[in-house]
Design a protein around this motif. Structure first.
Motif, short mmCIF file in Angstrom:
data_model
loop_
_atom_site.label_atom_id
_atom_site.label_comp_id
_atom_site.label_asym_id
_atom_site.label_seq_id
_atom_site.Cartn_x
_atom_site.Cartn_y
_atom_site.Cartn_z
N PRO A 5 0.79 -1.17 0.01
CA PRO A 5 -0.07 -0.07 -0.05
C PRO A 5 0.67 1.10 -0.04
O PRO A 5 1.93 1.47 0.65
CB PRO A 5 -0.91 0.07 1.25
CG PRO A 5 -0.73 -1.56 1.68
CD PRO A 5 0.43 -2.20 1.10
N ASN A 8 0.03 4.69 4.72
CA ASN A 8 -0.55 4.10 5.80
C ASN A 8 -1.81 4.61 6.57
O ASN A 8 -2.43 3.82 7.37
CB ASN A 8 0.64 4.31 6.97
CG ASN A 8 1.87 3.44 6.41
OD1 ASN A 8 1.91 2.43 5.96
ND2 ASN A 8 3.04 4.38 6.37
N ARG A 9 -2.15 5.67 6.37
CA ARG A 9 -3.25 6.55 7.09
C ARG A 9 -4.01 7.38 5.99
O ARG A 9 -3.20 8.31 5.63
CB ARG A 9 -2.92 7.33 8.49
CG ARG A 9 -4.21 7.82 9.00
CD ARG A 9 -3.67 8.62 10.19
NE ARG A 9 -3.18 7.61 11.44
CZ ARG A 9 -2.94 8.06 12.49
NH1 ARG A 9 -2.96 9.51 12.85
NH2 ARG A 9 -2.70 7.35 13.48
N VAL A 42 -9.70 -2.57 3.07
CA VAL A 42 -8.41 -1.85 3.05
C VAL A 42 -7.83 -1.82 4.64
O VAL A 42 -6.71 -1.57 4.73
CB VAL A 42 -8.45 -0.51 2.47
CG1 VAL A 42 -8.89 -0.49 1.13
CG2 VAL A 42 -9.54 0.25 3.23
N ARG A 43 -9.05 -1.81 5.41
CA ARG A 43 -8.64 -1.91 7.21
C ARG A 43 -7.86 -3.09 7.28
O ARG A 43 -6.77 -3.17 7.97
CB ARG A 43 -9.86 -1.65 7.92
CG ARG A 43 -9.53 -1.47 9.32
CD ARG A 43 -8.75 -0.17 9.85
NE ARG A 43 -8.03 -0.27 10.81
CZ ARG A 43 -6.67 -0.55 10.97
NH1 ARG A 43 -6.16 -0.98 9.91
NH2 ARG A 43 -6.16 -0.58 12.14
N ILE A 47 -4.16 -0.55 6.53
CA ILE A 47 -4.31 0.82 6.33
C ILE A 47 -5.54 1.58 7.36
O ILE A 47 -6.63 1.11 7.57
CB ILE A 47 -4.73 1.22 4.80
CG1 ILE A 47 -3.73 0.57 3.79
CG2 ILE A 47 -4.86 2.65 4.66
CD1 ILE A 47 -4.22 0.50 2.43
N LEU A 228 -5.17 2.33 -3.69
CA LEU A 228 -4.30 2.47 -2.25
C LEU A 228 -3.23 1.53 -2.68
O LEU A 228 -2.06 1.83 -2.08
CB LEU A 228 -4.99 2.03 -1.10
CG LEU A 228 -6.03 2.96 -0.50
CD1 LEU A 228 -6.64 2.38 0.79
CD2 LEU A 228 -5.15 4.47 -0.25
#
Length: 241
Positions: A5, A8-9, A42-43, A47, A228
């Motif tokens: 990815p 990161n956030r 994605v979580r 991320i 992402l």
């Protein structure tokens, strides 16, 4: 997807209209459930995710002003609409076992938490998805500006704007099929060409805080995860990308 990815956030900005689906008003639960699935995916990829959602599917401040409501009152009505949308997304996320918190810039402790920056950061550090509701809590500011502000406050690596088209175009591609699509843009290009991506305040906030903006289509299943990972179709806006 094998690529690591890129961020990161991230903060995901959704328009209220995105929740309508093919309806002319309100919330399409199938669309909300699909968005929840994408956020969960994605979580699970590690991320950290937070969201800002608009309220245009329920009430638009601009429309309220046009009908005779004063601007401050109309904007506050629009903020309340965003709280309803945030709670709907929270319910969909928690139904699929994603721990979620709604934080509102307008305190309403019976239904959600008040926005406190350190509390929001702590929620994200614990792996929760955080939904920011009620915009900035002030009239005369759009939810785009609220998204840029929260992205800066949460130290996000990028602001993702999910739209109905796969990037930024020189004109509305639905009106002009010959509109030019951009893969990369600098912040100054967006402002000088008056490209209708986000309002100028939001663009300026991201520019000052060096937060790239990624514009992509939410209509494609799984596109959030692909973007992402640097795949899929999108336009990235930033001075260092």
């Amino acid at each position: 997807m094998t690529a690591k990815p890129r961020f990161n956030r991230v903060l995901l900005k959704l328009s209220g209209e995105a929740l309508m689906g093919r309806q002319s008003y309100g919330i399409d639960q199938d669309v909300v459930n699909r968005i929840a699935d994408e956020v969960k995916a994605v979580r699970e990829d590690g991320i950290e995710v937070c969201l800002v959602v608009g309220g245009g599917n329920i009430f638009r401040g601009v429309s309220g002003v046009a009908s005779g409501i004063d601007r401050s009152s109309a904007d506050h009505m629009g903020m309340l609409a965003t709280v309803m949308n945030a709670i709907a997304i929270q319910a969909a996320l928690e139904k699929i076992d994603v721990d979620t918190r709604v934080l509102s810039a307008i305190p309403m402790t019976s239904v959600c938490e008040p926005y406190i920056r350190r509390r929001a950061i702590r929620h994200m550090e614990k792996g929760r998805v955080v939904l920011f509701a009620a915009g900035t809590g002030n009239p005369f500011f759009t939810t785009d500006t609220a998204a840029a502000l929260r992205a800066a406050e949460m130290n996000c690596d990028a602001l993702l704007k999910g739209t109905q088209v796969d990037g930024v175009y020189s004109e509305d591609p639905k009106k002009n099929p010959n509109a030019i699509r951009y893969d990369k843009l600098k912040f100054i290009d967006v402002l000088s060409r008056d490209l209708k991506v986000m309002d100028a305040s939001a663009i300026s906030l991201c520019r000052e805080n060096n937060i790239p903006i990624v514009v992509f289509s939410l209509q494609e299943q799984g596109e959030l995860a692909r973007v992402l990972h640097g795949e899929g179709k999108f336009t990235i806006i930033g001075d260092t990308v």
